[in-house]
Design an enzyme around this catalytic site. Structure first.
Site, PDB file in Angstrom:
ATOM      1  CG  HIS A  95      -1.981   1.052   1.122  1.00  0.00           C
ATOM      2  ND1 HIS A  95      -1.727   2.368   1.452  1.00  0.00           N
ATOM      3  CD2 HIS A  95      -3.253   1.011   0.685  1.00  0.00           C
ATOM      4  CE1 HIS A  95      -2.821   3.083   1.230  1.00  0.00           C
ATOM      5  NE2 HIS A  95      -3.764   2.281   0.767  1.00  0.00           N
ATOM      6  CD  GLU A  97      -2.628   5.241   3.622  1.00  0.00           C
ATOM      7  OE1 GLU A  97      -2.918   4.300   4.387  1.00  0.00           O
ATOM      8  OE2 GLU A  97      -3.494   5.927   3.043  1.00  0.00           O
ATOM      9  CD  GLU A 167      -5.324   1.756  -3.184  1.00  0.00           C
ATOM     10  OE1 GLU A 167      -6.514   1.879  -2.840  1.00  0.00           O
ATOM     11  OE2 GLU A 167      -4.392   1.660  -2.378  1.00  0.00           O
TER      12      GLU A 167
HETATM   13  P1  PGA Z   1      -9.542   6.160   0.121  1.00  0.00           P
HETATM   14  O1  PGA Z   1      -8.347   5.100   0.368  1.00  0.00           O
HETATM   15  O2  PGA Z   1     -10.692   5.388  -0.428  1.00  0.00           O
HETATM   16  O3  PGA Z   1      -9.829   6.741   1.484  1.00  0.00           O
HETATM   17  O4  PGA Z   1      -9.028   7.160  -0.839  1.00  0.00           O
HETATM   18  C1  PGA Z   1      -8.077   4.085  -0.540  1.00  0.00           C
HETATM   19  C2  PGA Z   1      -6.897   3.267  -0.091  1.00  0.00           C
HETATM   20  O5  PGA Z   1      -5.920   3.854   0.421  1.00  0.00           O
HETATM   21  O6  PGA Z   1      -6.885   2.031  -0.210  1.00  0.00           O
END
Ligand code: PGA
Length: 253
Positions: A95, A97, A167
């Protein structure tokens, strides 16, 4: 035909009582849905309670990360073996993050992918470019590196269990969604890459989810795109009615 998948990434949210309530209500709302996969990824500490809450429902359990070893002296880490032990069927890996805040690189993510596959957990490999990278025309190069690196030495057979989530980092938690066309364009590029890296069959069969501010109001348009096979949902997965509506997206023709 690829079975759609809607996955909720709860991130660092929902205490035990909140998680049990959300999972129980979601299981009730989704009881009769079998034509799409429904997945939720809560924090580690509530996994076994959530597993209990969704048992006998179509909702599947995922973790948000794992460490690429089975067990041993890895303080603070959790391995796919332990995730599988509490009832997880999938695990989100790479991910943005984690890439950004914890410095995870493609080689490390690749080790996790292999470890997850080895114990029978299905990885959801997340890839995506930042706004800067998109503006600098580096998007395709970044995506190529993340997919090649993440899937290094994964076999054609193993690809049956791999899900990819595109994403765009600039769309996560910002309220900015890629337009349907922007998302479709990238999904189609990724599918083309899979054909080159594996074969036509893998390219056709692999599910590619879109993530980044997916909401009840935009899911139908996204899901109408040929190469978008589902959604990875952050913020909107924390509200049962919003997430259930996303799960019940209407396929426009
Ligand atoms: P969000 O997050 O829908 O809050 O934009 C998506 C994700 O990080 O998987």
């Amino acid at each position: 035909m690829r079975k759609p998948m809607i996955a909720g990434n709860w991130k660092l949210n929902k205490t035990l009582s909140e998680a049990k309530k959300l999972a129980t209500e979601l299981a009730q709302q989704c009881q009769d849905i079998h034509d799409r996969d429904i997945v939720i990824a809560p924090v580690y500490t509530v996994l076994s309670s959530v597993a209990e809450a969704i048992k006998n429902s179509p909702v599947q359990l995922a973790a948000q990360n794992c460490y690429p070893e089975d067990n041993g002296a890895f303080t603070g880490e959790i391995s796919p073996l332990f995730l599988e032990d509490v009832g997880c069927e999938l695990v989100i890996l790479g991910h943005s993050e984690r890439r950004q805040l914890l410095g995870e690189n493609d080689a490390f993510i690749n080790r996790k992918i292999h470890k997850a596959l080895a114990v029978g957990l299905k990885p959801i490999l997340c890839v995506g470019e930042t706004l800067q990278q998109r503006e600098d025309d580096q998007m395709l190069e970044i995506l190529t590196r993340q997919i090649k690196g993440g899937l290094d030495k994964v076999t054609v057979e193993q690809m049956e269990d791999v899900v990819i989530a595109y994403e765009p980092v600039w769309a996560i938690g910002t309220g900015k969604t890629a337009t349907d066309e922007q998302a479709q364009e990238v999904h189609s590029f990724i599918r083309g890459m899979l054909q080159g890296l594996f074969n036509q069959q893998v390219a056709t069969a692999t599910r590619i989810l879109y993530g980044g501010s997916v909401k009840p109001g935009n899911v139908d348009g996204l899901m109408a795109q040929d190469d978008i096979d589902g959604a990875l949902v952050g913020g909107a997965s924390l509200n049962v009615d919003d997430f259930a509506r996303i799960v019940k997206f209407e396929k426009q023709v």
